[in-house]
Design a protein around this motif. Sequence first.
Motif, PDB file in Angstrom:
ATOM      1  N   GLY A 108      -5.395   2.118  -3.570  1.00 13.11           N
ATOM      2  CA  GLY A 108      -4.343   3.091  -3.777  1.00 13.11           C
ATOM      3  C   GLY A 108      -3.128   2.460  -4.417  1.00 13.11           C
ATOM      4  O   GLY A 108      -2.881   1.264  -4.280  1.00 13.11           O
ATOM      5  N   TYR A 109      -2.360   3.250  -5.147  1.00 10.75           N
ATOM      6  CA  TYR A 109      -1.086   2.778  -5.669  1.00 10.75           C
ATOM      7  C   TYR A 109      -0.048   3.883  -5.544  1.00 10.75           C
ATOM      8  O   TYR A 109      -0.374   5.046  -5.234  1.00 10.75           O
ATOM      9  CB  TYR A 109      -1.206   2.250  -7.091  1.00 10.75           C
ATOM     10  N   PHE A 110       1.210   3.511  -5.739  1.00 13.93           N
ATOM     11  CA  PHE A 110       2.299   4.456  -5.528  1.00 13.93           C
ATOM     12  C   PHE A 110       3.481   4.036  -6.389  1.00 13.93           C
ATOM     13  O   PHE A 110       3.447   2.982  -7.036  1.00 13.93           O
ATOM     14  CB  PHE A 110       2.696   4.496  -4.052  1.00 13.93           C
ATOM     15  N   GLU A 111       4.512   4.858  -6.403  1.00 15.86           N
ATOM     16  CA  GLU A 111       5.738   4.528  -7.125  1.00 15.86           C
ATOM     17  C   GLU A 111       6.764   4.052  -6.099  1.00 15.86           C
ATOM     18  O   GLU A 111       7.302   4.855  -5.333  1.00 15.86           O
ATOM     19  CB  GLU A 111       6.270   5.738  -7.884  1.00 15.86           C
ATOM     20  N   PRO A 112       7.034   2.747  -6.044  1.00 11.40           N
ATOM     21  CA  PRO A 112       7.989   2.251  -5.054  1.00 11.40           C
ATOM     22  C   PRO A 112       9.418   2.662  -5.389  1.00 11.40           C
ATOM     23  O   PRO A 112       9.748   2.955  -6.540  1.00 11.40           O
ATOM     24  CB  PRO A 112       7.819   0.732  -5.130  1.00 11.40           C
ATOM     25  N   GLU A 113      10.258   2.669  -4.370  1.00 13.69           N
ATOM     26  CA  GLU A 113      11.680   2.939  -4.548  1.00 13.69           C
ATOM     27  C   GLU A 113      12.459   1.758  -4.003  1.00 13.69           C
ATOM     28  O   GLU A 113      12.387   1.446  -2.820  1.00 13.69           O
ATOM     29  CB  GLU A 113      12.082   4.236  -3.847  1.00 13.69           C
ATOM     30  N   VAL A 123      -6.039  -7.428   5.301  1.00 15.27           N
ATOM     31  CA  VAL A 123      -5.044  -7.554   4.235  1.00 15.27           C
ATOM     32  C   VAL A 123      -4.621  -6.177   3.712  1.00 15.27           C
ATOM     33  O   VAL A 123      -5.457  -5.326   3.414  1.00 15.27           O
ATOM     34  CB  VAL A 123      -5.589  -8.417   3.082  1.00 15.27           C
ATOM     35  N   SER A 124      -3.332  -5.976   3.617  1.00 15.55           N
ATOM     36  CA  SER A 124      -2.754  -4.788   2.984  1.00 15.55           C
ATOM     37  C   SER A 124      -1.439  -5.209   2.339  1.00 15.55           C
ATOM     38  O   SER A 124      -0.944  -6.323   2.560  1.00 15.55           O
ATOM     39  CB  SER A 124      -2.493  -3.683   4.012  1.00 15.55           C
ATOM     40  N   ALA A 125      -0.854  -4.327   1.550  1.00 19.30           N
ATOM     41  CA  ALA A 125       0.425  -4.644   0.917  1.00 19.30           C
ATOM     42  C   ALA A 125       1.491  -4.944   1.967  1.00 19.30           C
ATOM     43  O   ALA A 125       2.297  -5.868   1.813  1.00 19.30           O
ATOM     44  CB  ALA A 125       0.863  -3.483   0.028  1.00 19.30           C
ATOM     45  N   GLN A 126       1.491  -4.176   3.062  1.00 22.85           N
ATOM     46  CA  GLN A 126       2.491  -4.384   4.106  1.00 22.85           C
ATOM     47  C   GLN A 126       2.311  -5.747   4.782  1.00 22.85           C
ATOM     48  O   GLN A 126       3.284  -6.443   5.079  1.00 22.85           O
ATOM     49  CB  GLN A 126       2.404  -3.264   5.149  1.00 22.85           C
ATOM     50  N   ARG A 170     -14.631   1.504 -10.398  1.00 25.00           N
ATOM     51  CA  ARG A 170     -13.379   0.959  -9.866  1.00 25.00           C
ATOM     52  C   ARG A 170     -12.261   1.934 -10.191  1.00 25.00           C
ATOM     53  O   ARG A 170     -12.097   2.359 -11.344  1.00 25.00           O
ATOM     54  CB  ARG A 170     -13.119  -0.401 -10.523  1.00 25.00           C
ATOM     55  N   ALA A 171     -11.500   2.326  -9.179  1.00 21.75           N
ATOM     56  CA  ALA A 171     -10.421   3.281  -9.403  1.00 21.75           C
ATOM     57  C   ALA A 171      -9.289   3.041  -8.411  1.00 21.75           C
ATOM     58  O   ALA A 171      -9.503   2.595  -7.284  1.00 21.75           O
ATOM     59  CB  ALA A 171     -10.923   4.716  -9.278  1.00 21.75           C
ATOM     60  N   ASP A 172      -8.084   3.362  -8.862  1.00 18.41           N
ATOM     61  CA  ASP A 172      -6.864   3.285  -8.073  1.00 18.41           C
ATOM     62  C   ASP A 172      -6.336   4.705  -7.928  1.00 18.41           C
ATOM     63  O   ASP A 172      -6.120   5.394  -8.934  1.00 18.41           O
ATOM     64  CB  ASP A 172      -5.849   2.407  -8.817  1.00 18.41           C
ATOM     65  N   ALA A 224      -1.027   4.183   0.530  1.00 14.85           N
ATOM     66  CA  ALA A 224      -1.747   3.509  -0.554  1.00 14.85           C
ATOM     67  C   ALA A 224      -2.115   2.081  -0.181  1.00 14.85           C
ATOM     68  O   ALA A 224      -3.169   1.572  -0.585  1.00 14.85           O
ATOM     69  CB  ALA A 224      -0.902   3.511  -1.827  1.00 14.85           C
ATOM     70  N   GLY A 225      -1.259   1.431   0.599  1.00 15.18           N
ATOM     71  CA  GLY A 225      -1.433   0.007   0.867  1.00 15.18           C
ATOM     72  C   GLY A 225      -2.629  -0.345   1.719  1.00 15.18           C
ATOM     73  O   GLY A 225      -3.060  -1.501   1.730  1.00 15.18           O
ATOM     74  N   VAL A 226      -3.161   0.630   2.446  1.00 15.67           N
ATOM     75  CA  VAL A 226      -4.292   0.325   3.336  1.00 15.67           C
ATOM     76  C   VAL A 226      -5.628   0.758   2.740  1.00 15.67           C
ATOM     77  O   VAL A 226      -6.671   0.587   3.373  1.00 15.67           O
ATOM     78  CB  VAL A 226      -4.096   0.994   4.709  1.00 15.67           C
TER      79      VAL A 226
END
Length: 321
Positions: free
Chosen positions: A77-82, A185-188, A281-283, A296-298
Amino acid sequence: MADEPVQLLDFDDLDGWAVDDHSAALSVFRNTCRDLDGSDWQALCRVAETAPDARTFFELFFRPVLIGGEDPALFTGYFEPELSGSRTRTSRYRFPVYRMPPEASGRWLSREQIEESRVLEGRGLEIAWVDDAVELFFLQIQGSGRISLAGGGVIRVGYAGRNGHEYRSVGQELVRRGVYQAHQVSAQIIQAWVRRNPTAGRDLLHHNPSYVFFREVDITDPALGPLGAMNRNITPHRTIAVDPDYTPLGAPVWIEKGGDGPIHRLMIAQDTGGAIQGPQRADIFFGYGDEAGEAAGVIRDPGRMVVLLPIERAYQLIPDA
């Protein structure tokens, strides 16, 4: 694509197809269909703009094609960070978000070389300064984001280019070092570890030599998503990033994501990413802000993705079809 197995499917083979919101997918498809190459795509775009019954439109004019055989897909997953930032450098806001320098075309300096040499400082390339180096690193991973300015207002930055080095996963590097197991492992988790270990954390971030540069993007409507690879606003939960060597940008793609919170949904391939390689492969784009980032991070789940192609184009991929 020539070396990848290709299989023509029926819509009945798509698990959950009948209960999806096809109208939502058609609306997103219309956002970028004019940019698709080929007279067949353009003919379908004209039909799509007449507001047909959405499910009938996809079933009548497309065929589902599985590219890559039966090997499980990988969904992330991906997202738009702020981020918090400033137009000027201060003691708090000291990490620069850079425009692309003219000499960075092709293979240029690595992330470590750029940051350690300070080769970009004092050249007027700074769009803004932010207060967190780790969040800036993940802004580069995501490729776009919003910066809330200390004096008020918000700016949006979008991908402008990179330094020509291949993306390397810092999460996989933590697993290789024995710090975590892959499922942990995750982004967090990565962000927390880097902050707890500033010296080793800086070394970890340098493991990824790829460095992304940005451009400022006008925010005409804050509710709209960032610009994707097709230079159009992308849509949470309906846009995916793909490898364009296998999936045409703008094409509808049926995804069947397993794991926790399975997703069976018709998405539109409107974006790309340095780590998105291969036919399966996809996000998945989750939106913007902390909540979207946590969701998204998990995500790192198996499944299957099936691209919907115009009928004649689909049959051309199948030998003796």
